[in-house]
Motif scaffolding. Structure first.
Motif, mmCIF file in Angstrom:
data_model
loop_
_atom_site.group_PDB
_atom_site.id
_atom_site.type_symbol
_atom_site.label_atom_id
_atom_site.label_comp_id
_atom_site.label_asym_id
_atom_site.label_seq_id
_atom_site.Cartn_x
_atom_site.Cartn_y
_atom_site.Cartn_z
ATOM 1 N N UNK A 136 0.835 -1.208 0.000
ATOM 2 C CA UNK A 136 0.000 0.000 0.000
ATOM 3 C C UNK A 136 0.870 1.258 0.000
ATOM 4 N N UNK A 137 0.447 2.274 -0.723
ATOM 5 C CA UNK A 137 1.094 3.586 -0.663
ATOM 6 C C UNK A 137 0.565 4.289 0.589
ATOM 7 N N UNK A 138 1.479 4.729 1.454
ATOM 8 C CA UNK A 138 1.074 5.358 2.705
ATOM 9 C C UNK A 138 1.661 6.760 2.817
ATOM 10 N N UNK A 139 1.151 7.530 3.785
ATOM 11 C CA UNK A 139 1.644 8.887 3.976
ATOM 12 C C UNK A 139 2.040 9.150 5.414
ATOM 13 N N UNK A 140 2.936 10.117 5.616
ATOM 14 C CA UNK A 140 3.365 10.528 6.955
ATOM 15 C C UNK A 140 3.821 11.983 6.882
ATOM 16 N N UNK A 141 3.887 12.637 8.037
ATOM 17 C CA UNK A 141 4.270 14.046 8.078
ATOM 18 C C UNK A 141 5.788 14.199 8.090
ATOM 19 N N UNK A 142 6.283 15.168 7.339
ATOM 20 C CA UNK A 142 7.719 15.436 7.259
ATOM 21 C C UNK A 142 8.286 15.748 8.647
ATOM 22 N N UNK A 143 9.457 15.198 8.932
ATOM 23 C CA UNK A 143 10.148 15.491 10.180
ATOM 24 C C UNK A 143 9.705 14.692 11.381
ATOM 25 N N UNK A 144 8.688 13.839 11.222
ATOM 26 C CA UNK A 144 8.199 13.077 12.378
ATOM 27 C C UNK A 144 8.978 11.774 12.545
ATOM 28 N N UNK A 145 8.811 11.162 13.720
ATOM 29 C CA UNK A 145 9.528 9.930 14.037
ATOM 30 C C UNK A 145 8.979 8.723 13.286
ATOM 31 N N UNK A 146 7.897 8.905 12.524
ATOM 32 C CA UNK A 146 7.266 7.783 11.838
ATOM 33 C C UNK A 146 7.823 7.544 10.435
ATOM 34 N N UNK A 147 8.450 8.548 9.851
ATOM 35 C CA UNK A 147 8.849 8.469 8.443
ATOM 36 C C UNK A 147 9.857 7.349 8.190
ATOM 37 N N UNK A 148 10.976 7.364 8.893
ATOM 38 C CA UNK A 148 12.031 6.382 8.627
ATOM 39 C C UNK A 148 11.607 4.944 8.921
ATOM 40 N N UNK A 153 10.735 -0.355 6.769
ATOM 41 C CA UNK A 153 9.991 -1.606 6.967
ATOM 42 C C UNK A 153 10.006 -2.478 5.716
ATOM 43 N N UNK A 154 10.093 -1.845 4.547
ATOM 44 C CA UNK A 154 10.109 -2.594 3.297
ATOM 45 C C UNK A 154 8.743 -3.045 2.824
ATOM 46 N N UNK A 155 7.702 -2.656 3.544
ATOM 47 C CA UNK A 155 6.348 -3.102 3.199
ATOM 48 C C UNK A 155 5.648 -2.199 2.190
ATOM 49 N N UNK A 156 6.142 -0.967 2.033
ATOM 50 C CA UNK A 156 5.396 0.011 1.249
ATOM 51 C C UNK A 156 6.161 0.453 0.001
ATOM 52 N N UNK A 157 5.517 0.421 -1.170
ATOM 53 C CA UNK A 157 6.188 0.854 -2.405
ATOM 54 C C UNK A 157 6.530 2.337 -2.383
ATOM 55 N N UNK A 158 5.771 3.115 -1.605
ATOM 56 C CA UNK A 158 6.039 4.549 -1.492
ATOM 57 C C UNK A 158 5.517 5.070 -0.160
ATOM 58 N N UNK A 159 6.308 5.927 0.487
ATOM 59 C CA UNK A 159 5.862 6.664 1.668
ATOM 60 C C UNK A 159 5.809 8.132 1.261
ATOM 61 N N UNK A 160 4.605 8.631 1.046
ATOM 62 C CA UNK A 160 4.434 10.030 0.651
ATOM 63 C C UNK A 160 4.651 10.929 1.868
ATOM 64 N N UNK A 161 5.363 12.024 1.654
ATOM 65 C CA UNK A 161 5.674 12.940 2.743
ATOM 66 C C UNK A 161 4.798 14.191 2.628
ATOM 67 N N UNK A 162 4.150 14.529 3.738
ATOM 68 C CA UNK A 162 3.232 15.670 3.773
ATOM 69 C C UNK A 162 3.729 16.729 4.744
ATOM 70 N N UNK A 163 3.382 17.972 4.468
ATOM 71 C CA UNK A 163 3.782 19.074 5.345
ATOM 72 C C UNK A 163 3.032 19.048 6.674
ATOM 73 N N UNK A 164 1.734 18.703 6.627
ATOM 74 C CA UNK A 164 0.909 18.735 7.838
ATOM 75 C C UNK A 164 0.027 17.501 7.920
ATOM 76 N N UNK A 165 -0.477 17.235 9.126
ATOM 77 C CA UNK A 165 -1.399 16.112 9.332
ATOM 78 C C UNK A 165 -2.736 16.352 8.629
ATOM 79 N N UNK A 166 -3.310 17.574 8.677
ATOM 80 C CA UNK A 166 -4.539 17.806 7.911
ATOM 81 C C UNK A 166 -4.393 17.504 6.418
ATOM 82 N N UNK A 167 -3.189 17.700 5.861
ATOM 83 C CA UNK A 167 -2.949 17.356 4.451
ATOM 84 C C UNK A 167 -3.122 15.852 4.238
#
Length: 256
Positions: A136-148, A153-167
């Motif tokens: 699954x393509x997933x998203x996370x907020x830039x600079x947070x501890x969740x991105x890396x 994990x190797x499970x996701x073809x893409x981790x999209x990076x967003x400026x804010x959580x509302x985005x």
């Protein structure tokens, strides 16, 4: 005599200039974000940053003897703003992590939580871990501890990076994004406001990146850090921290 007076005046000016913000009881500039409700957010009625971490640093300042001036900025710029002296403290939904502790210091923990998972409301699967979303393509907020961790994990073809959580919430709401990860309390609070009706917070999901929020301080400001920790301990003991959490709908049991 004139030279002596000038020397004395210069010494006095130098002594004043070298006073730390805490010892002079000056107004300290505090970096907070406008999009981390209920920890920090922009209140459009007053056009000011409000939330748990704003209330907390204000109460800490009252006890420790300094006033605060909240400076709104994006989450990803907080640490750089602190180390470059643009601000004096960070009070936001920022995890205390080993990587961040290499650059700045943190107060004792304020509140502990992990990542939350959101998916389109039409997706009714009971996901419990990253692997359940493999491919699954997933998203996370830039600079947070969740991105890396998501990337590694190797499970996701893409981790999209967003400026804010509302985005992230908006893209999941319109199904442009299949799944998003962000701070659980912030996601829960946003969804309770009813602004993203097509988003579901997956209650079956078990967070794997659990951390604690703390006040960020420059490594050179050791005395200020001691004062903040002493005041924070008082506010925990007298119930002030629990009352602030309750005011914003957060269970005190998560406090550490």
């Amino acid at each position: 005599m004139i030279l002596k007076r000038l020397a004395l005046a210069a010494t006095a000016v130098l002594a004043f200039a070298t006073l730390s913000p805490a010892s002079a009881q000056q107004v300290l500039k505090v970096g907070s974000t406008p999009t981390g409700v209920p920890f920090t957010f922009l209140d459009t009625k007053s056009n000011t940053i409000q939330g748990i971490m704003v209330d907390l640093i204000t109460e800490i300042g009252k006890d420790a003897g300094f006033k605060v001036q909240i400076e709104p900025m994006q989450f990803s710029t907080l640490i750089a703003s602190l180390t470059s002296n643009k601000i004096d403290l960070i009070s936001a939904a920022m995890f205390i992590t080993p990587q961040r502790k290499e650059v700045i210091d943190f107060s004792d923990p304020v509140y502990a939580y992990g990542e939350g998972l959101i998916v389109p409301a039409s997706d009714t699967k009971n996901y419990t871990k990253f692997e359940d979303l493999k491919g699954t393509v997933v998203g996370a907020q830039v600079g947070t501890a969740f991105v890396e961790p998501l990337k590694q994990s190797g499970f996701f073809p893409e981790v999209k990076i967003y400026d804010t959580i509302p985005d992230i919430l908006r893209d999941v709401n319109t199904k442009r994004l299949q799944a998003g990860f962000a701070d659980y309390p912030i996601l829960a609070y946003n969804l309770k406001q009813g602004m993203f009706p097509e988003v579901r917070l997956v209650e079956s999901f078990k967070p794997s990146i659990v951390g604690s929020v703390g006040i960020g301080v420059r490594k050179s400001d050791t005395e200020l850090l001691k004062k903040i920790n002493a005041s924070l301990a008082k506010l925990k003991a007298d119930g002030t921290v629990d009352r602030i959490l309750a005011k914003w709908g957060i269970k005190a049991s998560g406090a550490s």
